[in-house]
Scaffold this active site. Structure first.
Site, PDB file in Angstrom:
ATOM      1  N   ASP A 233       0.870  -1.175   0.000  1.00 45.08           N
ATOM      2  CA  ASP A 233       0.000   0.000   0.000  1.00 45.08           C
ATOM      3  C   ASP A 233       0.913   1.233   0.000  1.00 45.08           C
ATOM      4  OD1 ASP A 233      -2.109   1.734   0.047  1.00 45.08           O
ATOM      5  OD2 ASP A 233      -3.114   0.826   1.762  1.00 45.08           O
TER       6      ASP A 233
HETATM    7  C1  BGC Z   1      -4.940   3.350   0.179  1.00 46.55           C
HETATM    8  C2  BGC Z   1      -5.007   2.406  -1.009  1.00 46.55           C
HETATM    9  C3  BGC Z   1      -4.865   3.195  -2.282  1.00 46.55           C
HETATM   10  C4  BGC Z   1      -3.557   3.955  -2.240  1.00 46.55           C
HETATM   11  C5  BGC Z   1      -3.315   4.794  -3.482  1.00 46.55           C
HETATM   12  C6  BGC Z   1      -3.733   4.265   0.123  1.00 46.55           C
HETATM   13  O1  BGC Z   1      -3.884   5.293   1.049  1.00 46.55           O
HETATM   14  O2  BGC Z   1      -4.945   2.612   1.377  1.00 46.55           O
HETATM   15  O3  BGC Z   1      -6.218   1.705  -0.992  1.00 46.55           O
HETATM   16  O4  BGC Z   1      -4.948   2.357  -3.397  1.00 46.55           O
HETATM   17  O5  BGC Z   1      -3.571   4.837  -1.134  1.00 46.55           O
HETATM   18  O6  BGC Z   1      -4.149   5.881  -3.511  1.00 46.55           O
END
Ligand code: BGC
Length: 852
Positions: A233
């Site tokens: 993530d």
């Molecule tokens: C989230 C993800 C997301 C990523 C990119 C993170 O804060 O947990 O689900 O895909 O950001 O935006």
């Protein structure tokens, strides 16, 4: 992105490429140059591929200057459809949306579990039930990947609430891990084989998921035979060698924090990482990029531009998906649908009626290409001669509403002007570096900064604000970084010299600082927000100016909001007066993207603002009060017994207004069913005593008894149970034939539409296990099917199949799946509380296995 690049890579031999790559190049492939792209290696014609959020639309590669997209309903709404074919089509639709954003990876679906409806991202996950969640995720992925766009199923695993999400360990039994939290991911791997997994921020068994070999190697790759890539993530990689050794192929986002040549070479030299492990990760990345380039050459070797689609067919699709997720929770005296012979005067009340409430917040949010508000939808969908009046009744915002619709640039274009300046060594501003017109007063700068800016910089947002009434207005400025607001040259809000931390921008921002100004109808005032990404060096006060040696902020963004100050009592009194003189009232309220978002959890089930009080007062004067709740999860409804109708209308995307109107006026017969339990009180939530991180741990003490399983086990009556949803018609189960071959069961059920109009119904099959000295949930959903548009009086046959998985549990002692011999009860019904038929079957042999 690479129109002139040779496409030799699509036919290259990956092993051969690995031998040709220099170590530095290999390292670069395991991280990204920016937020959304993989690293290209032009020397070997290796292109970059792009990913995008996800899950209810495809935002594209800029939060800052987003190219608008179609916004589909949130995951709880999609799951409410209980319609596997529809969700597959949603996946196909999103693949087309991804491609026009030059993306071949969608960061979706999210299939964490709502162990509590208060989880900040509960709206973004499908269900509290692992089976429903996994089936929906599989359909979504199958649709997406059938069109060549890779899913990146997330967040693997245990990111079921947001509190201290990067630190926290989700502490649970192995059975809960396997049977509840890993289960949707496992089903997705079994039924849809996602090409990418995204790890979650937190820890399992004490180890962060992005560096957890038990999860990434033992379970995912060895047991489940996953052969795609695993990415972290965003900022969820926390080390150099451990994640690579554990199986994390890609650190996101870029530029890298951990996979610099210096750091990776250092661990190679120290033999904490072996060259062959590095090569394994590189091989995975190359195979994945190659697969995506082969499947989508027109995108990967395209112009890299981002576009918007909009046709009547697309609008109709979004509208149909949105309407199908709406759940009719209550319909006393058949108040719905609204029909001409019963209603002449309709009052629309509520804080969301004219609002743009289309999705939850955080990374799921996107700039929609258009929005039909509930008010507009009802106006357009109403039958002839219906007199519609509106009053807001109360506010319910967390932050003041954004102001883009009231702003024009100094040149008179809609929106406001963003001008970027670099800082000189003395902290002075250079001449402008770049300019953009923005049509949003939420300005996110995390994934975009114009080329050529210095490390510390200033952004000036300028525009003219006009409103249509003369009144005191409250304005608010929230910031990650620092900012000040001037109105007509006068400093109005200082969120620069003194700041109070708040939960904005994933917890990196301030609270909203507010000021009241008197505005006159039609009179334009100049607005200037000066923002800097930099903080003064420690112990130094820059007194509101930019200074040398300042330090840049990690998260960058600002938000300007504002609305008329209203007298709360008066607003309620106006609404009550309107309700008294109307034949029916439609209240549209609930939550917004600012109440349900990333980085924090909700603290209460209560509706914000004075909504609860207002609804009770409307219901007291009008017996035909219908409440539409926009929220991605459960909210409290203490007024349930006082109102006639309740619709759970979730976050429905662009077509929200039309979809609500379709159900209100009976154009669509509602067929949504709750994918999570709505509890009466916060204390009734199974996870209630253990919702937050304490000393870095969240204890999942409810274990297997999540949602309806807890309510059934403890005999706690829910507000509305799992699987519940009404229709404008009714169905009866006529008969049920069960055929059994070992653990393979086929039930064939005849359902009759016993009402007066066509409708759809969801048949749900729950299994109760025998007691063999092992605790199990009282009922577990193991199959479901939807019958569509069954004409009045007609009979439809539904077949539901079960196999060994429907009777299995995780044997913690032997670390394997197990089915006990014995008598199992199959319960067929229209919800977990509304069981129509019971059948006992016997399984003769004990079974056990580990592989999928
Ligand atoms: C989230 C993800 C997301 C990523 C990119 C993170 O804060 O947990 O689900 O895909 O950001 O935006």
């Amino acid at each position: 992105m690479y129109p002139s690049m040779s496409r030799s890579f699509t036919v290259a031999d990956v092993d051969d490429l690995v031998t040709k790559l220099q170590t530095e190049e290999k390292i670069s492939l395991l991280s990204a140059p920016n937020w959304w792209n993989t690293t290209p290696i032009p020397r070997l014609d290796i292109p970059s591929i792009r990913c995008s959020d996800g899950p209810n639309g495809v935002r594209g590669s800029s939060h800052f200057a987003s190219i608008p997209a179609q916004c589909l309903p949130c995951a709880t709404s999609l799951a409410s459809t209980f319609d596997v074919d529809l969700i597959r089509r949603v996946g196909e639709f999103l693949a087309a949306e991804a491609k026009i954003k030059s993306s071949v990876i969608l960061l979706a679906p999210t299939c964490n579990i709502q162990r509590s409806p208060l989880g900040g991202r509960a709206f973004e996950s499908f269900s509290e039930d692992p089976y429903l969640s996994g089936i929906m995720a599989s359909a979504y992925i199958n649709g997406l990947q059938s069109q060549g766009v890779s899913a990146a199923i997330k967040h693997f695993v245990g990111n079921d609430q947001e509190h201290e999400r990067t630190a926290v360990e989700s502490v649970m039994s192995d059975r809960a891990l396997r049977e509840v939290y890993l289960y949707p991911f496992m089903l997705a791997q079994k039924l849809a084989k996602p090409w990418a997994f995204m790890t979650s921020y937190g820890r399992i068994h004490g180890v962060h998921c992005s560096e957890n070999p038990e999860l990434l190697q033992d379970i995912l790759r060895n047991e489940w035979k996953f052969n795609g890539i695993v990415m972290s993530d965003w900022y969820g990689t926390y080390g150099v060698d451990q994640p690579i050794n554990a199986g994390l192929d890609l650190e996101m986002p870029g530029p890298t924090r951990w996979r610099t040549p210096t750091l990776v070479n250092h661990v190679l030299t120290a033999q904490k990482l072996s060259p062959s492990t590095l090569d394994d990760r590189v091989r995975n990345m190359l195979s994945y990029i190659q697969q995506q380039a082969r499947l989508n050459p027109e995108v990967v070797y395209g112009d890299g531009k981002e576009r918007t689609r909009d046709t009547p067919e697309i609008r109709q699709f979004c509208r149909a998906v949105a309407a199908e997720g709406i759940v009719l929770l209550q319909n006393r005296n058949k108040v719905l649908p609204l029909l001409p012979n019963r209603i002449r005067k309709l009052a629309i009340v509520g804080p969301n009626a004219k609002g743009s409430v289309i999705s939850g917040g955080g990374s799921a949010a996107l700039k929609a290409s258009y929005i039909i508000t509930p008010y507009q939808g009802i106006q357009q969908g109403a039958f002839d001669d219906l007199q519609i009046s509106y009053t807001i009744g109360c506010y319910a915002h967390k932050y003041l509403p954004t102001l883009e619709n009231h702003l024009e640039t100094p040149n008179g274009e809609p929106g406001w002007l963003a001008t970027f300046y670099s800082h000189t060594e003395d902290g002075e501003l250079t001449p402008p570096v770049a300019e953009f017109v923005l049509n949003d007063t939420r300005v996110k700068l995390n994934d975009f900064i114009p080329a050529g800016l210095s490390e510390n910089w200033t952004l000036k947002m300028t525009g003219r604000l006009s409103v249509d009434i003369t009144a005191p207005f409250e304005l608010g400025l929230t910031v990650a970084g620092r900012a000040k607001l001037w109105i007509d040259g006068e400093l109005t809000i200082d969120n620069w010299t003194k700041q109070t931390p708040g939960d904005f921008f994933y917890g990196q921002g301030t609270i909203e600082e507010k000021a009241t100004v008197k505005l006159e109808a039609g009179k334009k005032v100049d607005v200037l927000v000066e923002y800097t990404n930099s903080y003064p060096p420690p112990n130094q006060n820059d007194e509101g100016k930019t200074v040398p040696n300042a330090q840049p902020a990690l998260m960058r963004g600002l938000r300007l909001g504002g609305c008329e100050k209203i007298d709360a009592e008066l607003a309620i009194a106006d609404a009550v007066k309107l309700a008294e003189s109307s034949d029916a009232v439609v209240f549209i309220g609930g939550l917004t993207a600012e109440w349900e978002s990333e980085g924090f959890d909700r603290l209460s089930l209560d509706l914000p603002g004075m909504q609860t009080e207002l609804i009770a007062k409307l219901a007291a004067v009008n017996p035909n009060t219908i409440v539409c709740i926009q929220a991605g999860s459960a909210t409290a409804m203490p007024w349930k017994d006082e109102v006639a109708g309740i619709l759970q209308t979730w976050y429905l995307g662009n077509e929200v207004g039309n979809a609500i109107a379709d159900v209100l006026f009976g154009k669509v017969n509602p067929s949504g069913r709750l994918p999570l339990t709505f509890p009466k009180r916060i204390e009734d939530i199974a996870a209630y005593p253990n919702l937050r991180s304490e000393h870095g741990k969240i204890y999942y003490r409810e274990d297997l008894m999540v949602g309806y399983k807890h309510h059934l086990k403890q005999k706690i009556e829910p507000l509305f149970g799992f699987g519940h949803g009404l229709s404008y018609t009714s169905f009866e189960l006529l008969d049920c034939i069960v055929k059994q071959t070992g653990t393979d069961i086929e039930t064939s059920v005849r359902l009759q539409n016993t009402g007066a109009i066509a409708g759809s119904e969801v048949l749900q099959l729950y299994v109760a296990y025998p007691d063999k000295g092992i605790t199990h949930p009282p009922l577990q959903l193991k199959a479901f099917a939807k019958v569509h548009d069954v004409a009045a009086g007609q009979v439809s046959t539904v077949k539901l199949k079960l196999d060994k998985w429907a009777f299995s549990y995780w044997d913690e002692k032997k670390n394997q799946w197990k089915v006990d011999a014995g008598h199992y009860a199959l319960y067929l019904g229209f919800s977990c509380e509304h069981i129509l038929h019971e059948k006992i079957i016997e399984l003769g042999n004990m079974l056990s296995w580990t592989q999928l």
